[in-house]
Design an enzyme around this catalytic site. Structure first.
Site, mmCIF file in Angstrom:
data_model
loop_
_atom_site.group_PDB
_atom_site.id
_atom_site.type_symbol
_atom_site.label_atom_id
_atom_site.label_comp_id
_atom_site.label_asym_id
_atom_site.label_seq_id
_atom_site.Cartn_x
_atom_site.Cartn_y
_atom_site.Cartn_z
ATOM 1 N N ASP A 233 6.845 7.713 -49.019
ATOM 2 C CA ASP A 233 7.717 7.789 -50.181
ATOM 3 C C ASP A 233 9.022 8.503 -49.857
ATOM 4 O O ASP A 233 9.048 9.459 -49.068
ATOM 5 C CB ASP A 233 6.971 8.548 -51.289
ATOM 6 C CG ASP A 233 7.739 8.619 -52.584
ATOM 7 O OD1 ASP A 233 8.030 7.549 -53.149
ATOM 8 O OD2 ASP A 233 8.049 9.736 -53.041
ATOM 9 N N GLU A 263 9.674 3.689 -47.788
ATOM 10 C CA GLU A 263 10.589 3.445 -48.896
ATOM 11 C C GLU A 263 11.898 4.171 -48.595
ATOM 12 O O GLU A 263 12.036 5.361 -48.822
ATOM 13 C CB GLU A 263 10.007 3.965 -50.220
ATOM 14 C CG GLU A 263 10.924 3.670 -51.396
ATOM 15 C CD GLU A 263 10.871 4.722 -52.492
ATOM 16 O OE1 GLU A 263 11.055 4.346 -53.654
ATOM 17 O OE2 GLU A 263 10.660 5.914 -52.183
#
Length: 494
Positions: A233, A263
């Site tokens: 993340d 990400e």
């Protein structure tokens, strides 16, 4: 095999996710999925109200009585491990969502030195150094040192968003002064001057003890869960120097076959590509630019030039390292990055990512199962319904049965595009045709070896059969604002 990921959650999911998945693993395998991306399984600062991204204790997977109870939002550790086992029994790989950027919900306050910075330019100092207190000490009393006795304190963090001075709470972005410096690390995105800080207590990866603890933790996580890969993340906020070291450790010391997906949220493929190059191609990245192309195409309708649908995408730039998606938990309605693709365009978008040669597609849970949820915006209750994409199961089937071989594009019209998948000795191919305007058609010469072959629309959006002439040429049609997937069968089998 044509791999497909399912993102098995959305932001507003409520219920026993791990148990639900265990009951659907075989169904998902039969639909053509090869991997599942689970949400973060770690205990949150908000307990069962957290989504997993407000990480409190990474060693607590729903095992200890912390932050209001034992289970996480999605269930207990036992249920999580059982879900992974069910996935493996069904032949599905499991990608765990990992939050490396921050911690939230500290157990004890510490006296620290900070200075405040501008939220618009984190390099702009707003105040002189000042004394304050903040919840920067994490002792995890509910776990009592099981698995790790590492205590996090202010030397482990570089920033915080809430401090207390003279009994008064203050919110902002505060740079913590620790022995590793009074500046942010430079090895992050330079958005807002320096995007090291995102939220909570920002982890200080210049601290070697923190780096070692994160290596110890990921080893424990792999040994405990047996996951096949990880989704990382918020990577543009994390030191790329640390990431490279940590990922290299995983690949060399733990699992050389571990699939790592990041990400790195940028709408420019060049910036994602730069990050990918910096990581020595050790990880794949989500294709946010392609998502934004889908979003714009769905808004503009027939005014969008479909022939440019892949332009500027990471799929176009570095296809081997791209993961394509239509929606995710950040872009769904009512979320901070809301850019929801309109319902009419979703079958077209999914056709692009599921039936293209180079894409590794990720399907969003609500697009397969539907979703209903409620949230508050501007003091008003808003009810959202996300309907299933009815064509999705057939598109998944088409990916497995028909989307094989070399791809030839016919991106030669602003409102109607097509591509051929030529097939291979073991699998047939197909012709995919999309329209964002009126009924469209493409005259395509498949090749003389397909002379007099007949074609049907696998999606059954068109009911007619199409016959190729003696040269293997045929005209393939598509309904207005729709997609068709034409597949061939020889005259002998007709």
């Amino acid at each position: 095999m044509n791999g497909v990921i399912i993102q098995y959650f959305h932001w507003y999911y409520s219920g026993s996710l791990w148990n639900e998945f265990s009951g659907q693993a075989e169904l998902l395998k039969n639909l053509g999925f090869t991997a599942v991306w689970f949400p973060p399984a770690t205990k949150c600062s908000l307990g069962k109200d957290g989504r997993g991204y407000d990480t409190y204790d990474p060693y607590d997977l729903g095992e200890f009585d912390q932050k209001g109870g034992i289970p996480t939002r999605y269930g207990t550790k036992e249920e999580y491990l059982a879900a992974i086992q069910k996935a493996h029994e069904a032949g599905l790989s499991v990608y765990a969502d990992i939050v490396l950027n921050h911690r939230m919900g500290g157990d004890e306050e510490e006296n620290i030195t900070v200075h405040e910075v501008s939220s618009e330019d984190r390099n702009q100092v707003l105040t002189a150094p000042m004394e304050a207190s903040a919840f920067t000490r994490f002792t995890f009393p509910g776990r009592q040192g099981k698995y790790s006795d590492f205590i996090w304190d202010h030397q482990c963090f570089s920033g915080i968003d809430i401090i207390t001075q003279n009994g008064e709470k203050k919110e902002g972005i505060f740079k913590i002064h620790n022995e590793y410096g009074t500046d942010w690390t430079d090895a992050v995105s330079h958005q807002f001057g320096n995007y090291d800080y995102l939220m909570g207590a920002d982890i200080e990866y210049r601290n070697p003890y923190v780096v070692q603890e994160m290596k110890n933790w990921i080893r424990w996580y792999f040994e405990t869960t047996k996951v096949d890969g990880i989704r990382l993340d918020a990577l543009k906020h994390i030191s790329s120097d640390f990431l490279k070291e940590w990922i290299t450790y995983i690949k060399t010391e733990l699992d050389p076959d571990c699939y790592i997906l990041g990400e790195f949220w940028k709408d420019e493929a060049e910036k994602i590509s730069y990050f990918s190059d910096k990581m020595d191609d050790l990880i794949s990245c989500f294709d946010a630019p392609l998502h934004y192309n889908f979003f714009e195409a769905s808004k503009e309708g027939r005014n969008y030039d479909l022939s440019q649908i892949l332009k500027g995408s990471f799929l176009e730039k570095k296809p081997v390292f791209s993961v394509s998606f239509v929606e995710n938990h950040d872009t769904q309605q009512l979320q901070a990055l809301e850019s929801s693709v309109q319902d009419w365009f979703k079958p077209l978008a999914y056709a692009v990512i599921l039936l293209s040669e180079d894409a590794y597609p990720c399907v969003f849970y609500p697009d397969l199962f539907g979703a209903e949820y409620t949230d508050i915006r501007d003091d008003q209750e808003i009810n959202i319904t996300i309907p299933k994409v009815e064509a999705l199961p057939k598109l998944l089937e088409a990916r497995q049965k028909l989307a094989h071989g070399e791809q030839v594009n016919y991106f030669d019209h602003p409102n109607c595009i097509a591509w051929i998948r030529k097939g291979n000795p073991d699998n047939s191919g197909c012709i995919v045709i999309l329209s964002n305007g009126d009924e469209g058609f493409k005259e395509i010469n498949i090749g003389q070896e397909y002379a007099h072959f007949k074609y049907r629309d696998f999606l059954e959006h068109r009911n007619e059969e199409i016959s190729a002439d003696e040269n293997g040429k045929a005209t393939f049609r598509v309904n207005p604002g729709s997609v068709s997937v034409w597949y061939s069968f020889s005259p002998e089998t007709n």
